[in-house]
Write a protein that holds these residues in place. Structure first.
Motif, PDB file in Angstrom:
ATOM      1  N   LEU A 188      -1.698  28.632  33.209  1.00 16.32           N
ATOM      2  CA  LEU A 188      -3.152  28.713  33.239  1.00 16.32           C
ATOM      3  C   LEU A 188      -3.640  29.468  34.466  1.00 16.32           C
ATOM      4  O   LEU A 188      -2.895  29.670  35.433  1.00 16.32           O
ATOM      5  N   ASP A 189      -4.888  29.852  34.423  1.00 14.35           N
ATOM      6  CA  ASP A 189      -5.484  30.662  35.481  1.00 14.35           C
ATOM      7  C   ASP A 189      -6.184  29.748  36.475  1.00 14.35           C
ATOM      8  O   ASP A 189      -7.381  29.460  36.350  1.00 14.35           O
ATOM      9  N   VAL A 190      -5.421  29.269  37.474  1.00  9.89           N
ATOM     10  CA  VAL A 190      -5.960  28.369  38.492  1.00  9.89           C
ATOM     11  C   VAL A 190      -5.568  28.924  39.855  1.00  9.89           C
ATOM     12  O   VAL A 190      -4.383  28.956  40.205  1.00  9.89           O
ATOM     13  N   LEU A 191      -6.540  29.363  40.627  1.00  2.00           N
ATOM     14  CA  LEU A 191      -6.285  30.015  41.908  1.00  2.00           C
ATOM     15  C   LEU A 191      -5.559  29.076  42.858  1.00  2.00           C
ATOM     16  O   LEU A 191      -5.976  27.934  43.079  1.00  2.00           O
ATOM     17  N   GLY A 192      -4.445  29.524  43.417  1.00  2.00           N
ATOM     18  CA  GLY A 192      -3.710  28.761  44.416  1.00  2.00           C
ATOM     19  C   GLY A 192      -2.768  27.726  43.853  1.00  2.00           C
ATOM     20  O   GLY A 192      -2.101  27.021  44.619  1.00  2.00           O
ATOM     21  N   SER A 193      -2.681  27.580  42.538  1.00  2.00           N
ATOM     22  CA  SER A 193      -1.796  26.575  41.939  1.00  2.00           C
ATOM     23  C   SER A 193      -1.121  27.167  40.711  1.00  2.00           C
ATOM     24  O   SER A 193      -1.693  28.012  40.016  1.00  2.00           O
ATOM     25  N   TYR A 194       0.104  26.691  40.463  1.00  2.00           N
ATOM     26  CA  TYR A 194       0.790  27.079  39.238  1.00  2.00           C
ATOM     27  C   TYR A 194       0.784  25.875  38.309  1.00  2.00           C
ATOM     28  O   TYR A 194       1.504  24.894  38.520  1.00  2.00           O
ATOM     29  N   LEU A 195      -0.042  25.932  37.282  1.00  2.00           N
ATOM     30  CA  LEU A 195      -0.182  24.837  36.335  1.00  2.00           C
ATOM     31  C   LEU A 195      -0.003  25.378  34.921  1.00  2.00           C
ATOM     32  O   LEU A 195      -0.477  26.467  34.604  1.00  2.00           O
ATOM     33  N   THR A 196       0.687  24.607  34.096  1.00  2.00           N
ATOM     34  CA  THR A 196       0.906  25.017  32.712  1.00  2.00           C
ATOM     35  C   THR A 196       0.409  23.948  31.759  1.00  2.00           C
ATOM     36  O   THR A 196       0.401  22.758  32.079  1.00  2.00           O
ATOM     37  N   ALA A 197       0.008  24.385  30.582  1.00  2.00           N
ATOM     38  CA  ALA A 197      -0.379  23.474  29.508  1.00  2.00           C
ATOM     39  C   ALA A 197       0.763  23.385  28.511  1.00  2.00           C
ATOM     40  O   ALA A 197       1.319  24.405  28.095  1.00  2.00           O
ATOM     41  N   THR A 198       1.127  22.172  28.136  1.00  2.00           N
ATOM     42  CA  THR A 198       2.127  21.955  27.098  1.00  2.00           C
ATOM     43  C   THR A 198       1.490  22.137  25.733  1.00  2.00           C
ATOM     44  O   THR A 198       0.384  21.651  25.487  1.00  2.00           O
ATOM     45  N   VAL A 199       2.169  22.830  24.833  1.00  2.00           N
ATOM     46  CA  VAL A 199       1.623  23.158  23.515  1.00  2.00           C
ATOM     47  C   VAL A 199       2.291  22.294  22.453  1.00  2.00           C
ATOM     48  O   VAL A 199       3.525  22.195  22.394  1.00  2.00           O
ATOM     49  N   LYS A 200       1.453  21.672  21.604  1.00  2.00           N
ATOM     50  CA  LYS A 200       1.952  20.936  20.442  1.00  2.00           C
ATOM     51  C   LYS A 200       1.210  21.443  19.214  1.00  2.00           C
ATOM     52  O   LYS A 200      -0.018  21.474  19.190  1.00  2.00           O
ATOM     53  N   HIS A 201       1.962  21.844  18.192  1.00  2.00           N
ATOM     54  CA  HIS A 201       1.362  22.413  16.984  1.00  2.00           C
ATOM     55  C   HIS A 201       1.943  21.708  15.767  1.00  2.00           C
ATOM     56  O   HIS A 201       3.165  21.578  15.640  1.00  2.00           O
ATOM     57  N   ASP A 202       1.059  21.195  14.875  1.00  2.00           N
ATOM     58  CA  ASP A 202       1.547  20.462  13.699  1.00  2.00           C
ATOM     59  C   ASP A 202       1.076  21.058  12.374  1.00  2.00           C
ATOM     60  O   ASP A 202       1.214  20.445  11.326  1.00  2.00           O
ATOM     61  N   GLY A 203       0.505  22.253  12.411  1.00  2.00           N
ATOM     62  CA  GLY A 203       0.037  22.879  11.176  1.00  2.00           C
ATOM     63  C   GLY A 203      -1.446  22.687  10.953  1.00  2.00           C
ATOM     64  O   GLY A 203      -2.120  23.593  10.455  1.00  2.00           O
ATOM     65  N   SER A 204      -1.999  21.522  11.288  1.00  2.00           N
ATOM     66  CA  SER A 204      -3.437  21.287  11.124  1.00  2.00           C
ATOM     67  C   SER A 204      -4.193  21.503  12.418  1.00  2.00           C
ATOM     68  O   SER A 204      -5.403  21.725  12.409  1.00  2.00           O
ATOM     69  N   SER A 205      -3.500  21.427  13.554  1.00  2.00           N
ATOM     70  CA  SER A 205      -4.169  21.595  14.831  1.00  2.00           C
ATOM     71  C   SER A 205      -3.156  22.001  15.886  1.00  2.00           C
ATOM     72  O   SER A 205      -1.935  21.873  15.703  1.00  2.00           O
ATOM     73  N   THR A 206      -3.676  22.488  16.992  1.00  2.00           N
ATOM     74  CA  THR A 206      -2.863  22.801  18.154  1.00  2.00           C
ATOM     75  C   THR A 206      -3.451  22.066  19.343  1.00  2.00           C
ATOM     76  O   THR A 206      -4.656  22.131  19.586  1.00  2.00           O
ATOM     77  N   ALA A 207      -2.615  21.337  20.069  1.00  2.00           N
ATOM     78  CA  ALA A 207      -3.066  20.575  21.228  1.00  2.00           C
ATOM     79  C   ALA A 207      -2.464  21.170  22.492  1.00  2.00           C
ATOM     80  O   ALA A 207      -1.274  21.490  22.546  1.00  2.00           O
ATOM     81  N   LEU A 208      -3.307  21.312  23.512  1.00  2.00           N
ATOM     82  CA  LEU A 208      -2.883  21.764  24.828  1.00  2.00           C
ATOM     83  C   LEU A 208      -3.106  20.618  25.800  1.00  2.00           C
ATOM     84  O   LEU A 208      -4.172  19.995  25.798  1.00  2.00           O
ATOM     85  N   SER A 209      -2.117  20.326  26.642  1.00  2.00           N
ATOM     86  CA  SER A 209      -2.230  19.186  27.546  1.00  2.00           C
ATOM     87  C   SER A 209      -1.691  19.536  28.927  1.00  2.00           C
ATOM     88  O   SER A 209      -0.640  20.177  29.046  1.00  2.00           O
ATOM     89  N   VAL A 210      -2.432  19.110  29.959  1.00  2.00           N
ATOM     90  CA  VAL A 210      -2.012  19.314  31.348  1.00  2.00           C
ATOM     91  C   VAL A 210      -1.984  17.968  32.051  1.00  2.00           C
ATOM     92  O   VAL A 210      -3.005  17.280  32.127  1.00  2.00           O
TER      93      VAL A 210
END
Length: 306
Positions: A188-210
């Motif tokens: 993700l775009d966060v100044l001064g930090s390296y943070l990622t979102a975990t992706v979960k996809h089940d066909g009906s939706s996609t969830a991003l979580s930090v």
């Protein structure tokens, strides 16, 4: 019990004065709501009040140039405000499936269950698809209130292979990487930090979580954890799409999206980045300093017990 005395039945929709310039999109949403709900009232151009199907609860819809927001008012926070109640609300958010999320307004101690839909994701070329998406969103609000499965499922698409999902993220301008468990992550775009979102996809939706308190020791004082929970609660209430959650002692920010498109993923990643930019530095300070956490909570009018 909600007072519906001022709401006319759908067959007798009361139309209030509206601007001279006709808003075609507003007409499309109003017509779909009229077919899907009862006791519909158009309060102003682009604003409606209606009863949730099968429930004696009223909801609101508000259409702006950029967002369609569906919301239901919840019980206001108790006075004095209690950190434990915020924690319980975040745990309830974690149990809500799909897009609905509970947000708060500190100055009035209000809470709302909301679904925010970017208007550029709505299929304006098809009234039937608009109605289908609205039906699913309204049903998801009812399910979140009842803790029952939604009656109208979100439109599904075939489960996407990981390579295809990566390509859609890349098209959205958010390239992915593989995590330790070989799962998909989005830096993700966060100044001064390296943070990622975990992706979960089940066909009906996609969830991003930090995760916010990832790898923090159990010895972190309760006041520090409570202060970060309140910080997440306040920031997520200002940033659309972002849901603050709590499970056990872990805190997180989530975004759940419907159909997987580049535009939808771009909205989700941007929302998480915006929220994190507003809280990551403060969260680090609050975790490291119990006295500062207690002062932070006290200045906001919260009790310091977690």
């Amino acid at each position: 019990m909600a007072d519906f005395s001022a709401i006319a039945p759908a067959s007798q929709t009361r139309v209030l004065p509206r601007p001279v310039v006709e808003n075609g999109r507003s007409g499309t949403i109003g017509a779909a709501l009229g077919r899907l709900t009862t006791l519909l009232e158009e309060r102003a151009d682009g604003q409606w009040r209606f009863r949730l199907p099968g429930m004696r609860r009223s909801a609101r819809a508000k259409l702006s140039a950029e967002w369609l927001c569906l919301s239901v008012s919840l019980r206001t926070l108790q006075k004095p405000m209690d950190v434990r109640l915020i924690g319980a609300t975040l745990r309830r958010n974690a149990r809500i499936d799909g897009c609905p999320r509970i947000i708060g307004f500190r100055e009035r101690r209000r809470r709302e269950l909301v679904v925010d839909i970017p208007t550029d994701l709505l299929p304006w070329q098809s009234e039937s698809e608009i109605e289908r998406m609205l039906a699913a969103s309204i049903s998801s609000l009812g399910a979140a209130l009842n803790s029952k499965p939604a009656l109208a499922a979100m439109p599904r698409q075939a489960h996407l292979p990981r390579e295809e999902l990566e390509a859609i993220f890349d098209e959205a301008g958010w390239p992915t990487r593989y995590g330790e468990d070989d799962g998909l992550q989005v830096p993700l775009d966060v100044l001064g930090s390296y943070l990622t979102a975990t992706v979960k996809h089940d066909g009906s939706s996609t969830a991003l979580s930090v995760s916010i308190l990832e790898n923090q020791p159990s010895s972190v004082p309760d006041a520090c954890r409570g202060a970060v929970a309140v910080l997440l609660w306040l920031v997520a209430s200002r940033v659309r799409l972002v849901k603050p959650t709590r499970s056990k002692r872990a805190l997180a920010l989530d975004v759940t999206l419907g159909a997987v498109t580049a535009a939808a993923l771009a909205h989700g990643c941007a929302a998480l980045s915006t929220a994190l930019q507003q809280l990551v530095d403060e969260a680090k300070l609050l975790i490291a300093n119990e006295h500062l956490a207690q002062v932070y909570l006290s200045n906001l009018g919260f009790e310091t017990a977690a």
